[in-house]
Design a protein around this motif. Sequence first.
Motif, PDB file in Angstrom:
ATOM      1  N   GLN A   1       0.814  -1.220   0.000  1.00 21.29           N
ATOM      2  CA  GLN A   1       0.000   0.000   0.000  1.00 21.29           C
ATOM      3  C   GLN A   1       0.847   1.270   0.000  1.00 21.29           C
ATOM      4  OE1 GLN A   1      -0.918  -3.191   1.343  1.00 21.29           O
ATOM      5  NE2 GLN A   1      -1.340  -2.314   3.349  1.00 21.29           N
ATOM      6  N   GLN A   2       2.156   1.149   0.112  1.00 23.61           N
ATOM      7  CA  GLN A   2       2.998   2.345   0.292  1.00 23.61           C
ATOM      8  C   GLN A   2       3.525   2.876  -1.030  1.00 23.61           C
ATOM      9  OE1 GLN A   2       2.972   3.511   3.332  1.00 23.61           O
ATOM     10  NE2 GLN A   2       1.904   1.658   4.025  1.00 23.61           N
ATOM     11  N   GLN A   3       3.683   4.198  -1.081  1.00 24.21           N
ATOM     12  CA  GLN A   3       4.270   4.814  -2.270  1.00 24.21           C
ATOM     13  C   GLN A   3       5.753   5.110  -2.071  1.00 24.21           C
ATOM     14  OE1 GLN A   3       0.912   7.358  -1.926  1.00 24.21           O
ATOM     15  NE2 GLN A   3       0.200   6.865  -3.976  1.00 24.21           N
ATOM     16  N   ILE A   4       6.111   5.395  -0.817  1.00 25.51           N
ATOM     17  CA  ILE A   4       7.528   5.601  -0.479  1.00 25.51           C
ATOM     18  C   ILE A   4       7.829   4.792   0.787  1.00 25.51           C
ATOM     19  CG2 ILE A   4       9.272   7.275   0.247  1.00 25.51           C
ATOM     20  CD1 ILE A   4       7.814   9.410  -1.394  1.00 25.51           C
ATOM     21  N   ILE A   5       8.923   4.027   0.760  1.00 25.43           N
ATOM     22  CA  ILE A   5       9.333   3.246   1.938  1.00 25.43           C
ATOM     23  C   ILE A   5      10.764   3.632   2.303  1.00 25.43           C
ATOM     24  CG2 ILE A   5       9.747   0.929   2.872  1.00 25.43           C
ATOM     25  CD1 ILE A   5       7.648  -0.145   0.918  1.00 25.43           C
ATOM     26  N   ILE A   6      10.968   3.986   3.560  1.00 25.75           N
ATOM     27  CA  ILE A   6      12.303   4.380   4.020  1.00 25.75           C
ATOM     28  C   ILE A   6      12.697   3.465   5.171  1.00 25.75           C
ATOM     29  CG2 ILE A   6      13.770   6.283   4.753  1.00 25.75           C
ATOM     30  CD1 ILE A   6      11.526   8.217   3.906  1.00 25.75           C
ATOM     31  N   LYS A   7      13.724   2.634   4.930  1.00 24.15           N
ATOM     32  CA  LYS A   7      14.123   1.665   5.946  1.00 24.15           C
ATOM     33  C   LYS A   7      15.332   2.166   6.718  1.00 24.15           C
ATOM     34  CE  LYS A   7      13.159  -2.021   7.001  1.00 24.15           C
ATOM     35  NZ  LYS A   7      14.274  -2.394   7.724  1.00 24.15           N
ATOM     36  N   CYS A   8      15.022   2.899   7.776  1.00 23.59           N
ATOM     37  CA  CYS A   8      16.063   3.543   8.573  1.00 23.59           C
ATOM     38  C   CYS A   8      16.479   2.666   9.762  1.00 23.59           C
ATOM     39  CB  CYS A   8      15.477   4.871   9.063  1.00 23.59           C
ATOM     40  SG  CYS A   8      16.686   6.002   9.668  1.00 23.59           S
ATOM     41  N   ALA A   9      15.694   1.637  10.076  1.00 26.38           N
ATOM     42  CA  ALA A   9      15.956   0.823  11.274  1.00 26.38           C
ATOM     43  C   ALA A   9      17.296   0.099  11.189  1.00 26.38           C
ATOM     44  CB  ALA A   9      14.835  -0.198  11.452  1.00 26.38           C
ATOM     45  N   ALA A  10      17.901  -0.082  12.360  1.00 30.60           N
ATOM     46  CA  ALA A  10      19.114  -0.888  12.474  1.00 30.60           C
ATOM     47  C   ALA A  10      18.679  -2.305  12.841  1.00 30.60           C
ATOM     48  CB  ALA A  10      20.035  -0.300  13.539  1.00 30.60           C
ATOM     49  N   VAL A  11      18.450  -3.101  11.813  1.00 29.11           N
ATOM     50  CA  VAL A  11      17.923  -4.460  11.999  1.00 29.11           C
ATOM     51  C   VAL A  11      19.075  -5.398  12.330  1.00 29.11           C
ATOM     52  CG1 VAL A  11      16.572  -6.296  10.914  1.00 29.11           C
ATOM     53  CG2 VAL A  11      16.198  -3.922  10.218  1.00 29.11           C
ATOM     54  N   ALA A  12      18.900  -6.229  13.336  1.00 29.71           N
ATOM     55  CA  ALA A  12      19.946  -7.207  13.667  1.00 29.71           C
ATOM     56  C   ALA A  12      20.118  -8.170  12.499  1.00 29.71           C
ATOM     57  CB  ALA A  12      19.561  -7.982  14.922  1.00 29.71           C
ATOM     58  N   ASP A  13      21.361  -8.495  12.167  1.00 30.33           N
ATOM     59  CA  ASP A  13      21.622  -9.427  11.066  1.00 30.33           C
ATOM     60  C   ASP A  13      21.551 -10.877  11.546  1.00 30.33           C
ATOM     61  OD1 ASP A  13      22.071  -7.451   9.093  1.00 30.33           O
ATOM     62  OD2 ASP A  13      24.035  -7.055   9.979  1.00 30.33           O
ATOM     63  N   TYR A  14      21.766 -11.076  12.848  1.00 27.36           N
ATOM     64  CA  TYR A  14      21.740 -12.423  13.426  1.00 27.36           C
ATOM     65  C   TYR A  14      20.885 -12.431  14.688  1.00 27.36           C
ATOM     66  CZ  TYR A  14      25.817 -13.281  10.490  1.00 27.36           C
ATOM     67  OH  TYR A  14      26.657 -13.417   9.429  1.00 27.36           O
ATOM     68  N   ARG A  15      20.301 -13.560  14.975  1.00 24.95           N
ATOM     69  CA  ARG A  15      19.578 -13.739  16.239  1.00 24.95           C
ATOM     70  C   ARG A  15      20.002 -15.062  16.848  1.00 24.95           C
ATOM     71  NH1 ARG A  15      15.850 -17.651  15.400  1.00 24.95           N
ATOM     72  NH2 ARG A  15      15.128 -17.948  13.265  1.00 24.95           N
ATOM     73  N   PRO A  16      19.834 -15.212  18.173  1.00 21.34           N
ATOM     74  CA  PRO A  16      20.146 -16.506  18.780  1.00 21.34           C
ATOM     75  C   PRO A  16      19.339 -17.601  18.089  1.00 21.34           C
ATOM     76  CG  PRO A  16      19.865 -14.851  20.483  1.00 21.34           C
ATOM     77  CD  PRO A  16      19.447 -14.210  19.183  1.00 21.34           C
ATOM     78  N   ALA A  17      20.011 -18.691  17.749  1.00 18.36           N
ATOM     79  CA  ALA A  17      19.363 -19.756  16.992  1.00 18.36           C
ATOM     80  C   ALA A  17      18.198 -20.351  17.774  1.00 18.36           C
ATOM     81  CB  ALA A  17      20.378 -20.838  16.644  1.00 18.36           C
ATOM     82  N   GLU A  18      18.344 -20.372  19.090  1.00 20.98           N
ATOM     83  CA  GLU A  18      17.281 -20.905  19.939  1.00 20.98           C
ATOM     84  C   GLU A  18      16.909 -19.866  20.974  1.00 20.98           C
ATOM     85  OE1 GLU A  18      17.144 -24.929  21.976  1.00 20.98           O
ATOM     86  OE2 GLU A  18      19.048 -24.971  20.875  1.00 20.98           O
ATOM     87  N   GLN A  19      15.639 -19.868  21.370  1.00 19.91           N
ATOM     88  CA  GLN A  19      15.209 -18.972  22.438  1.00 19.91           C
ATOM     89  C   GLN A  19      14.795 -19.838  23.620  1.00 19.91           C
ATOM     90  OE1 GLN A  19      12.663 -15.800  20.882  1.00 19.91           O
ATOM     91  NE2 GLN A  19      11.890 -15.519  22.948  1.00 19.91           N
ATOM     92  N   TRP A  20      15.511 -19.670  24.741  1.00 21.86           N
ATOM     93  CA  TRP A  20      15.209 -20.486  25.918  1.00 21.86           C
ATOM     94  C   TRP A  20      13.944 -19.979  26.605  1.00 21.86           C
ATOM     95  CZ3 TRP A  20      19.945 -20.537  23.872  1.00 21.86           C
ATOM     96  CH2 TRP A  20      20.649 -21.741  23.899  1.00 21.86           C
TER      97      TRP A  20
END
Length: 220
Positions: A87-106
């Motif tokens: 639905q967007q006409q302009i998208i700006i991805k400013c977030a600092a997204v983690a490239d890795y996450r813990p493989a498992e979540q306890w």
Amino acid sequence: LSPKDMQDIRVLVTAGPTQEAMDPVRFISNHSTGKMGYALAKAARMRGAQVTLVSGKVELAPVIGVQMVPVVSAQEMFDQVVKRAPQQQIIIKCAAVADYRPAEQWEHKMKKSQEDMALPLTRTKDILSYIGHHREKNQIICGFSMETRDLVENSKAKLHSKNVDMIVANNLLEQGAGFGHDTNQVTILTLQGAERLALMSKEDVAQNILNRLLEMYQGK
Ligand code: C5P
């Protein structure tokens, strides 16, 4: 007073860090404060746009008049952005997204022992690349990039690999630029080339970015 030159244009901005949990008390994250993304959302709103702000956890007040979508992890940000992207006409991805996450979540807090430990990590999905490769017609997509070396070359490569229209490159080692500062010094990359802007407030950087994105959008 800002010009109302973005009247009714739908703009989605992402901001802030993601947090990747390893157990109920610990996570992996980064130093993003969300200031640049919030400045972009605010400026677009002032110019008349219909703004959605998908934000990781930050210490900033919500932006008035903007649809706020709070998220925590990269996967949540992916889900919320991908769902809203068409639905967007302009998208700006400013977030600092983690490239890795813990493989498992306890499920319970991990207890320490006398031994050292290693934490297996797994890749998160690249949201910008996904929306770049699933873009709608006439949509303008802008990403950010933070580098400590080979800024222009690395950012230019992202323009192509992520299939986006613009990359705003921050040099983390530049005085007054990057995480937490109220000012920023960026280089704007498009298929037309690279343009280095002066050191200025994040509000002024936001207006500069919007001017260029609007021009591209109207030119499409
Ligand atoms: O590849 P790199 O992480 O340097 O690219 C930065 C850009 O990609 C930013 O716009 C960031 O929001 C976006 N990104 C993303 N999803 C990821 C990693 C980065 O959307 N998992």
